[in-house]
Design an enzyme around this catalytic site. Sequence first.
Site, mmCIF file in Angstrom:
data_model
loop_
_atom_site.group_PDB
_atom_site.id
_atom_site.type_symbol
_atom_site.label_atom_id
_atom_site.label_comp_id
_atom_site.label_asym_id
_atom_site.label_seq_id
_atom_site.Cartn_x
_atom_site.Cartn_y
_atom_site.Cartn_z
ATOM 1 N N ASP A 48 -13.697 5.022 2.585
ATOM 2 C CA ASP A 48 -12.300 5.204 2.990
ATOM 3 C C ASP A 48 -12.071 6.642 3.459
ATOM 4 O OD1 ASP A 48 -9.561 5.577 3.141
ATOM 5 O OD2 ASP A 48 -9.094 4.619 1.237
ATOM 6 N N ASP B 129 0.882 -1.168 0.000
ATOM 7 C CA ASP B 129 0.000 0.000 0.000
ATOM 8 C C ASP B 129 0.920 1.218 0.000
ATOM 9 O OD1 ASP B 129 -1.672 2.104 0.587
ATOM 10 O OD2 ASP B 129 -2.476 1.261 2.446
ATOM 11 N N LYS C 46 3.303 11.143 -3.401
ATOM 12 C CA LYS C 46 2.266 10.461 -4.187
ATOM 13 C C LYS C 46 1.332 11.449 -4.877
ATOM 14 C CE LYS C 46 -1.507 7.126 -3.455
ATOM 15 N NZ LYS C 46 -2.027 6.123 -2.520
ATOM 16 N N GLU D 227 -7.274 0.561 -4.642
ATOM 17 C CA GLU D 227 -7.312 0.425 -3.182
ATOM 18 C C GLU D 227 -8.633 -0.161 -2.658
ATOM 19 O OE1 GLU D 227 -6.147 4.400 -2.166
ATOM 20 O OE2 GLU D 227 -4.087 4.057 -2.808
#
Length: 648
Positions: free
Chosen positions: A226, A47, A108, A202
């Site tokens: 999430d 992850d 990211k 994800e």
Amino acid sequence: MAGDVLFVQAAGRDTRPGSLTMVLLQISEPGEPTASHHSRQIALGIDLGTTNSLVAHFDGTETQVLKDDAGRAALPSVVYFGSDDTKIGYAAEPFSVTEPANTVASAKRLLGRAREEFADDPYLTLTQGGALAFSTAAGDKTPVEVSSTILSALKCRAEQHLSGNIAGAVITVPAYFDDAQRQATRQAAELSGIRVLRLLNEPTAAAVAYGLDADAEEASILAVYDLGGGTFDISILRMREGLFEVLATGGDSALGGDDFDRAITDFWLAELGLTQPSAIQRRVLLGLARSAKETLSAQQEVTMDCRALDIDCAELSLSREVLEGLVGSLIDRTLQACDVALLDAEVDSVDRVVLVGGATRMPRVRAAVTECFGREPLCRLDPDQVVAMGAARQADVLVGNRGEGEALLLDVIPLSLGLETYGGLVEKIIERNSTIPVARAQEFTTARDGQTGLVVHVLQGERERVEDCRSLARFELTGIPPMVAGAARIEVTFRVDADGILEVTAVEQLTGARSEVIVKPAFGLDETQITEMLKASYEFAAEDMTARQLAEARVEGEALLAGLQSAMSQDGDLLVVDEAQHLKEGMQALEGILAADDPQAIREMTEQVGRVSEDFAARRMDRSIQSALKGVSLTSLDADQTEERSDS
Ligand code: AMP
């Protein structure tokens, strides 16, 4: 080079059934299923997060999240690049205060993005090759290099825990990552010497962690909610016979647990009457707010020691009830995004809800999610680890440790993909929310007599006109034999692979002339931009449609006129008695009506003139194809073939 490069014009899609093919490709698994029961391959699930990254491994019985020497599972996604020293994770974090320019966090967010989007960032620079980079004491570091450093550290951790060669890894990416962002993630992994088995969305990974892929139930709908520190994502998946399909994604890239901390801080500041806190006081309060919030997930009241604030107050307290009042509207915003995603997915209810992200530990969040979806969410697994765990399980399947018939994962593309057609319009080839992998082909033709090349302009977006969509790539198809307009048959295929990377191919059917491009857009789209583009497409839908109808009608009318004019001067001998006179009258009438803003009238007149010219056109088409092929052998056709391939 093509002498006459023009945009393609859609060739009578409605009148030629069968010319539009639609294929949903079988998924081809990248893993080599060579392992027997005696030799398990070692595979990792990674992850790669904005704030924290994790690595997990499935050993055949259970999934383990691998920890560092201090027993911590998370590796902060922070790298310090000193002049002669590189530090990663917890060791790098203190440098973000002492040497912020040399300490890179949240790389990211920049993966696969363009420099224009970050023009104001003082820490960013450009490499000699023009790539966006962080300027550090150790030189310029691109987001790919930073991510690769983090991945190397995770790989190193895995090598310490597991003996044997690591066969590969599944790396997770947000479901809304576009081609460029996915390719950048892949590059980062390759740079760190990790073989990428697959990039996995994800939310899909979270569903796999709960073993929902093994669920024997009939088709079921899942929602993955999430809520992390800085972002909120909602995904709606459909699971059918062990196959996952992402139906829709949504959320808010600037909403998360950090906003809860700010709400508490503002509340305390008001309570203390501190109207102009110093930066240090604010930072201290934010830290206290965060730990108060986390404590209140397990108890009703909390009291914090606030002597570090250096004011006339030693303690601050907060109750769960007050906290819930402070963050209620923020939680409501997540629920609104859930409703939009449900609408997008075209489902009324869901069968399962999975929680991901640290902030979903809050009882109020859980209650709101339960109410919104009408069922209790799954929360047995650690919401911070669930994505890495699912990736590890999938990695195990992909290296061939388990039998055939295991879960294959399907995802969707967030915005429609299409190409520019004559008149500045966009023809959608793959609709938004289509399941990937997918391949769709459509036939086009030339717009002008004698046209030997054309430009394929690939676009992304929901709007009707080119200027309202995003340009992804442009390439040329050359080597079309000169023929009359409409005689060439060019098949354009859009293929999106399991990682969401787009490949576009154009093939002229008569000669086999071929050209292709792998699309790696110059800039990525984040979730906010996707939402903006979608909103605009709804807002301007009616206006766009009218503009499109008029533009299309005019293009058709003008093309017919131009075609007939050149046809009559070149092949006038093919006209039979009275035909020329009829045609001229019709053409005059059509020319007159083209200036009017009336698509219906233009279309009717175009059809009428088209009917009058049908026989003449057929005689010309025969002559043209015969002369194009005359004296051309099969071998020379092969030699003429144009191969153009570009990876950029
Ligand atoms: P993530 O980005 O998924 O690691 O989530 C981090 C966010 O989750 C931060 O805002 C944390 O404060 C929050 N968080 C972690 N644990 C808890 C908890 N027990 N209760 C409430 N929020 C939490």
